[in-house]
Enzyme design. Structure first.
Site, PDB file in Angstrom:
ATOM      1  N   LEU A 130     -23.411 -20.191 -22.784  1.00 40.46           N
ATOM      2  CA  LEU A 130     -23.110 -21.617 -22.940  1.00 40.46           C
ATOM      3  C   LEU A 130     -23.724 -22.179 -24.228  1.00 40.46           C
ATOM      4  O   LEU A 130     -23.020 -22.751 -25.070  1.00 40.46           O
ATOM      5  CB  LEU A 130     -23.635 -22.395 -21.720  1.00 40.46           C
ATOM      6  CG  LEU A 130     -23.452 -23.908 -21.746  1.00 40.46           C
ATOM      7  CD1 LEU A 130     -21.974 -24.286 -21.665  1.00 40.46           C
ATOM      8  CD2 LEU A 130     -24.193 -24.558 -20.568  1.00 40.46           C
ATOM      9  N   THR A 131     -25.048 -22.018 -24.391  1.00 40.63           N
ATOM     10  CA  THR A 131     -25.766 -22.696 -25.477  1.00 40.63           C
ATOM     11  C   THR A 131     -25.342 -22.178 -26.847  1.00 40.63           C
ATOM     12  O   THR A 131     -25.134 -20.978 -27.037  1.00 40.63           O
ATOM     13  CB  THR A 131     -27.278 -22.501 -25.285  1.00 40.63           C
ATOM     14  OG1 THR A 131     -27.636 -23.049 -24.025  1.00 40.63           O
ATOM     15  CG2 THR A 131     -28.077 -23.187 -26.375  1.00 40.63           C
ATOM     16  N   PRO A 133     -25.918 -22.759 -31.381  1.00 37.66           N
ATOM     17  CA  PRO A 133     -26.900 -23.257 -32.347  1.00 37.66           C
ATOM     18  C   PRO A 133     -26.857 -24.784 -32.475  1.00 37.66           C
ATOM     19  O   PRO A 133     -27.852 -25.414 -32.801  1.00 37.66           O
ATOM     20  CB  PRO A 133     -26.484 -22.575 -33.660  1.00 37.66           C
ATOM     21  CG  PRO A 133     -25.818 -21.315 -33.218  1.00 37.66           C
ATOM     22  CD  PRO A 133     -25.112 -21.660 -31.932  1.00 37.66           C
ATOM     23  N   SER A 137     -28.003 -28.830 -24.433  1.00 39.73           N
ATOM     24  CA  SER A 137     -28.158 -29.849 -23.387  1.00 39.73           C
ATOM     25  C   SER A 137     -26.906 -30.698 -23.211  1.00 39.73           C
ATOM     26  O   SER A 137     -26.748 -31.355 -22.198  1.00 39.73           O
ATOM     27  CB  SER A 137     -29.324 -30.779 -23.737  1.00 39.73           C
ATOM     28  OG  SER A 137     -30.496 -30.036 -23.840  1.00 39.73           O
ATOM     29  N   ARG A 273     -67.857 -17.864  -7.961  1.00 40.71           N
ATOM     30  CA  ARG A 273     -68.522 -17.938  -9.263  1.00 40.71           C
ATOM     31  C   ARG A 273     -69.691 -18.914  -9.239  1.00 40.71           C
ATOM     32  O   ARG A 273     -69.524 -20.052  -8.788  1.00 40.71           O
ATOM     33  CB  ARG A 273     -67.494 -18.387 -10.315  1.00 40.71           C
ATOM     34  CG  ARG A 273     -68.040 -18.573 -11.701  1.00 40.71           C
ATOM     35  CD  ARG A 273     -68.309 -17.246 -12.353  1.00 40.71           C
ATOM     36  NE  ARG A 273     -68.504 -17.374 -13.781  1.00 40.71           N
ATOM     37  CZ  ARG A 273     -68.854 -16.372 -14.568  1.00 40.71           C
ATOM     38  NH1 ARG A 273     -69.063 -15.166 -14.052  1.00 40.71           N
ATOM     39  NH2 ARG A 273     -69.005 -16.557 -15.860  1.00 40.71           N
ATOM     40  N   GLN A 284     -68.228 -31.344  -8.536  1.00 39.23           N
ATOM     41  CA  GLN A 284     -67.162 -32.334  -8.309  1.00 39.23           C
ATOM     42  C   GLN A 284     -66.019 -32.169  -9.324  1.00 39.23           C
ATOM     43  O   GLN A 284     -64.846 -32.337  -8.976  1.00 39.23           O
ATOM     44  CB  GLN A 284     -67.725 -33.751  -8.386  1.00 39.23           C
ATOM     45  CG  GLN A 284     -66.734 -34.786  -7.894  1.00 39.23           C
ATOM     46  CD  GLN A 284     -67.277 -36.195  -8.000  1.00 39.23           C
ATOM     47  OE1 GLN A 284     -67.784 -36.605  -9.054  1.00 39.23           O
ATOM     48  NE2 GLN A 284     -67.200 -36.936  -6.917  1.00 39.23           N
ATOM     49  N   GLU A 368     -32.944 -24.669 -18.435  1.00 42.47           N
ATOM     50  CA  GLU A 368     -32.023 -25.271 -17.450  1.00 42.47           C
ATOM     51  C   GLU A 368     -31.895 -26.781 -17.644  1.00 42.47           C
ATOM     52  O   GLU A 368     -31.781 -27.537 -16.683  1.00 42.47           O
ATOM     53  CB  GLU A 368     -32.479 -24.959 -16.016  1.00 42.47           C
ATOM     54  CG  GLU A 368     -32.413 -23.498 -15.633  1.00 42.47           C
ATOM     55  CD  GLU A 368     -30.995 -22.940 -15.625  1.00 42.47           C
ATOM     56  OE1 GLU A 368     -30.056 -23.710 -15.361  1.00 42.47           O
ATOM     57  OE2 GLU A 368     -30.844 -21.736 -15.898  1.00 42.47           O
TER      58      GLU A 368
END
Lengths: 388, 112
Positions: A130-131, A133, A137, A273, A284, A368
């Site tokens: 599909l994509t 250069p 999108s 650890r 905390q 995607e």
């Protein structure tokens, strides 16, 4: 949506979790940290295992021989399958099989005979082209590859980029512009054999995902027969769009799986650890990082299951899938980042899976459909067509 | 971007190999004529990276090999596959000492 897993779902999740922990993770100890495939004999043994579990070919519809598992359960499985070093892009190294290219289920019978059934039998592999250069999108505008009628055939010229597996595949689904005057209404989808004259893999494209490369393709006077048009001429955009929407839910699930794996490692390490005479887990600053991990994971998990649930009920799910993709890919990145921080220097090494997850998870905000495009889709839904 | 490894060859000798550090990456072994006889990789599990791999090659040299060249690469795995595929595209076959080796499935390249 029922928030309680059924007994069957619990059993399946437990089965897959055990498979990942007892079969997949031990093998990774001797593979290259960037490996994305198993030795053939290991893969064959594990495929026999998943077949015996009744879970091979998860995405294959039951009428084509796949197990009859709904999409919510498949998301739960996908979350488990990703919980190992290669899990984001090679969940369980393909030992659960896959449908290949889902668009082929919509092909005509002749095309199914030539492409779908050989793919399901493992005799052929395909790629999704599909994509370009000029962009990926916005396929309605970005596709410049041209297909022009020449007698009974089509002549295709153009280029594709970031295409996975095209150099190894037997065929591909290629989108080309057949009517330049129409935007999304001028794209057609073709089934292309990779041994067709004019089909060229010009180079491979190295990315952050160093386990596997993408490719750049060039088509030069590539002659494709009319019988290889998938669907109807000028109706290819719907095929591309459908695929992009469907992919977002399992894509989100993979991010959640990796986030859970990173989080569990961080919790175990924090309990072991010691620094300045105390366990990290008593600090905390560390506790809050773990709490933030937990919040991120729970948010992403529920939103992804909610999207899957809408899809299961055959309701429109594009907005929910976009939200799930955004939340899971961004939450996953934060969880891996915090977990690395808890591990300190060790977290940066190739001895542990974090550095690979960190690189690969970064891609998920772009792959995607970039998260900005997902947000655009949600905004359209919220604001209506007047504000497109 | 040049996709072939075109760095100058160096003699496969103790003094030259000692100058190679422990980075991850790929290397080629060649003969006096500059033909590539082997494409290797120093991956994430290699003990001393490229330097370690070349020390091993030096200790038990492959037939005909007199030279080496290296390329440091974080994408060592895909770069290694790329070099093998390029060699096959250029010469119709894998380098002599890669033939018969267990390799990942390699794709087909037709560089312009």
């Amino acid at each position: 949506m029922d928030l309680q897993l059924s007994e069957e779902q619990k059993l399946i999740v437990e089965q897959v979790r055990r498979f990942v922990r007892e079969e997949i993770r031990p093998l990774e100890a001797r593979l290259d940290p960037d490996a994305d495939e198993l030795e053939p004999e290991d893969k064959a043994r594990l495929v026999a295992h998943t077949t015996a579990m009744g879970l091979y070919g998860l995405d294959i519809p039951p009428e084509f021989g796949g197990p009859d598992i709904d999409i919510v359960t498949r998301v739960l499985i996908a979350i488990e399958m990703a919980q190992h070093r290669a899990g984001l892009y090679a969940p369980c190294y393909g030992t659960f099989g896959g449908a290949g290219l889902a668009q082929l289920f919509e092909a005509n019978e002749d095309q199914k005979q030539r492409y779908l059934y050989p793919t399901l039998r493992g005799e052929k592999t395909g790629f999704f082209g599909l994509t370009e250069p000029s962009g990926g999108s916005d396929p309605a505008r970005a596709i410049r590859t041209r297909a022009v009628r020449d007698g009974q055939d089509w002549l295709i010229n153009g280029a594709k980029i970031f295409i996975s597996n095209a150099d190894k595949a037997d065929y591909g689904i290629v989108f080309a512009r057949t009517d330049p005057a129409k935007g999304r209404g001028g794209i057609t989808c073709f089934l292309v054999d990779t041994d067709t004259p004019g089909f060229h893999v010009r180079r491979i494209v190295h990315t952050l995902r160093s386990a596997r490369y993408a490719t750049e393709l060039e088509f030069k006077d590539m002659r494709i027969k009319q019988q290889n048009v998938l669907g109807e001429v000028n109706k290819g955009f719907a095929i591309a769009n459908d695929r992009l929407s469907r992919q977002r839910i399992p894509y989100a699930a993979g991010c959640i799986g990796v986030a859970i794996a990173a989080h569990e490692l961080a919790i175990d390490y924090a309990k072991e650890r010691e620094t300045f005479g105390q366990k990290l887990a008593t600090r905390q600053a560390v506790q809050w990082m773990l709490v933030d991990n937990e919040i991120d994971i729970r948010q992403a998990r529920w939103l992804t299951l909610a999207a899957a649930d809408k899809a299961r009920r055959s309701e429109p799910f594009r907005t929910e899938a976009a939200i799930a993709k955004v939340v899971a890919s961004e939450a996953g990145g934060r969880v891996v980042d915090r977990s690395m921080q808890i591990f300190g220097g060790h977290g940066m090494t190739k001895d542990l899976p974090f550095e690979r997850w960190y690189r690969e998870m970064r891609i998920r905000r772009v792959g995607e459909g970039p998260n900005e495009v997902q947000r655009m889709l949600v905004a359209r839904e919220l604001l209506g067509p007047a504000f497109r | 971007m040049g996709i072939r490894l075109d760095k100058p060859w160096r003699l496969l000798s103790p003094s030259q190999v000692a100058r190679v550090h422990g980075h991850l990456g790929v290397y080629q072994l060649g003969d006096d004529a500059g033909s590539v006889l082997y494409v290797g990789v120093a991956g994430g599990r290699s003990l001393f990276g490229l330097g370690g791999e070349l020390q091993r090659e030096l200790a038990s040299p492959r037939a005909g090999v007199t030279r080496f060249r290296v390329e440091v690469s974080a994408q060592y795995r895909t770069r290694w596959q790329e070099l093998l595929m390029l060699h096959r595209a250029d010469h119709g076959e894998l380098p002599r000492h890669n033939q018969g080796e267990r390799l990942p499935k390699l794709g087909r390249l037709s560089p312009a």
